[in-house]
Motif scaffolding. Structure first.
Motif, PDB file in Angstrom:
ATOM      1  N   CYS A 190     -61.071  86.065 120.116  1.00 14.14           N
ATOM      2  CA  CYS A 190     -61.878  87.065 120.607  1.00 14.14           C
ATOM      3  C   CYS A 190     -61.268  87.715 121.773  1.00 14.14           C
ATOM      4  O   CYS A 190     -60.514  87.153 122.609  1.00 14.14           O
ATOM      5  CB  CYS A 190     -63.136  86.256 121.273  1.00 14.14           C
ATOM      6  N   LYS A 237     -59.059  92.686 111.702  1.00 12.44           N
ATOM      7  CA  LYS A 237     -60.344  92.658 112.228  1.00 12.44           C
ATOM      8  C   LYS A 237     -61.268  92.251 110.957  1.00 12.44           C
ATOM      9  O   LYS A 237     -61.409  93.234 110.167  1.00 12.44           O
ATOM     10  CB  LYS A 237     -60.690  93.978 113.002  1.00 12.44           C
ATOM     11  N   PRO A 238     -62.029  91.252 111.133  1.00 14.15           N
ATOM     12  CA  PRO A 238     -62.957  90.868 109.985  1.00 14.15           C
ATOM     13  C   PRO A 238     -64.080  91.873 110.099  1.00 14.15           C
ATOM     14  O   PRO A 238     -64.420  92.244 111.069  1.00 14.15           O
ATOM     15  CB  PRO A 238     -63.372  89.446 110.408  1.00 14.15           C
ATOM     16  N   GLN A 266     -62.904  77.321 111.270  1.00 16.01           N
ATOM     17  CA  GLN A 266     -61.915  77.844 112.160  1.00 16.01           C
ATOM     18  C   GLN A 266     -61.474  76.851 113.003  1.00 16.01           C
ATOM     19  O   GLN A 266     -60.352  77.063 113.618  1.00 16.01           O
ATOM     20  CB  GLN A 266     -62.596  79.100 112.914  1.00 16.01           C
ATOM     21  N   GLN A 293     -68.704  91.087 112.942  1.00 17.35           N
ATOM     22  CA  GLN A 293     -68.685  91.135 114.318  1.00 17.35           C
ATOM     23  C   GLN A 293     -69.828  90.843 114.908  1.00 17.35           C
ATOM     24  O   GLN A 293     -70.616  91.656 115.359  1.00 17.35           O
ATOM     25  CB  GLN A 293     -68.114  92.763 114.730  1.00 17.35           C
ATOM     26  N   HIS A 351     -55.880  82.628 112.423  1.00 10.06           N
ATOM     27  CA  HIS A 351     -56.634  82.353 113.384  1.00 10.06           C
ATOM     28  C   HIS A 351     -57.687  83.184 114.045  1.00 10.06           C
ATOM     29  O   HIS A 351     -57.221  84.168 114.489  1.00 10.06           O
ATOM     30  CB  HIS A 351     -55.978  81.483 114.312  1.00 10.06           C
ATOM     31  N   PRO A 352     -59.128  82.797 114.078  1.00  7.88           N
ATOM     32  CA  PRO A 352     -59.910  83.987 114.833  1.00  7.88           C
ATOM     33  C   PRO A 352     -59.582  83.781 116.395  1.00  7.88           C
ATOM     34  O   PRO A 352     -59.314  82.693 116.614  1.00  7.88           O
ATOM     35  CB  PRO A 352     -61.291  83.251 114.489  1.00  7.88           C
ATOM     36  N   TRP A 378     -62.925  82.872 108.342  1.00  7.44           N
ATOM     37  CA  TRP A 378     -63.986  83.256 109.336  1.00  7.44           C
ATOM     38  C   TRP A 378     -64.798  84.593 108.769  1.00  7.44           C
ATOM     39  O   TRP A 378     -63.938  85.590 108.356  1.00  7.44           O
ATOM     40  CB  TRP A 378     -63.434  83.562 110.735  1.00  7.44           C
ATOM     41  N   HIS A 434     -61.120  78.666 118.299  1.00  4.29           N
ATOM     42  CA  HIS A 434     -60.597  79.776 118.546  1.00  4.29           C
ATOM     43  C   HIS A 434     -60.165  80.098 120.109  1.00  4.29           C
ATOM     44  O   HIS A 434     -60.681  79.344 120.951  1.00  4.29           O
ATOM     45  CB  HIS A 434     -61.443  80.901 117.943  1.00  4.29           C
ATOM     46  N   THR A 463     -58.311  88.353 113.852  1.00  2.55           N
ATOM     47  CA  THR A 463     -57.322  87.231 113.361  1.00  2.55           C
ATOM     48  C   THR A 463     -56.035  87.438 113.615  1.00  2.55           C
ATOM     49  O   THR A 463     -55.682  88.538 113.314  1.00  2.55           O
ATOM     50  CB  THR A 463     -58.031  86.970 111.786  1.00  2.55           C
ATOM     51  N   VAL A 495     -64.112  90.148 117.566  1.00  6.86           N
ATOM     52  CA  VAL A 495     -63.239  89.078 116.709  1.00  6.86           C
ATOM     53  C   VAL A 495     -62.188  89.513 116.072  1.00  6.86           C
ATOM     54  O   VAL A 495     -62.240  90.772 115.328  1.00  6.86           O
ATOM     55  CB  VAL A 495     -64.160  88.338 115.954  1.00  6.86           C
TER      56      VAL A 495
END
Length: 122
Positions: A118, A96-97, A71, A100, A115-116, A64, A74, A110, A108
């Motif tokens: 929220c 944290k990707p 994904q 955002q 897996h993402p 993601w 989610h 993971t 968001v």
């Protein structure tokens, strides 16, 4: 008239069900699922909802927001304080990707299997 259905479980593919169940148990406070084992582990909310984690051979984590490995779905979790929840989840092993899209409205992260999910304001 729509069919009357009650959601009782959600299952996520992963390489290590017990480790992912431990992450979500610490993150949510849900109880361990009584039939957890090496191939399927889960956590159970008081009302019976189960988040399950099933072992999949050659599991590939979602990428993601890149869709190289999509994904697929989610989870969303409502929290009182985004900053506090984020810090706790990062300490538990979430990531944290950089991307955002929610601004100040949601974050968001993971899980340890990629897996993402929220976090939204309560």
């Amino acid at each position: 008239m729509p069919l009357q259905m009650k959601l009782t479980a959600v299952a996520l593919d992963c390489a290590d069900p017990e480790a992912l169940a431990a992450f979500y148990r610490q993150a949510t406070g849900f109880e361990p699922h009584p039939k957890s084992n090496a191939d399927f582990a889960g956590v159970t909310r008081e009302d019976g909802l189960v988040i399950g984690f099933q072992r999949v051979a050659d599991y590939r984590a979602p990428q993601w927001p890149d869709q190289t490995v999509p994904q697929q779905f989610h989870l969303d979790f409502e929290v009182d304080d985004l900053d506090e929840a984020e810090a706790l989840l990062l300490a538990l092993g979430a990531n944290k990707p950089e991307h955002q899209p929610g601004g100040d409205r949601w974050r968001v992260l993971t899980d340890p299997a990629g897996h993402p999910f929220c976090l939204t304001r309560a």
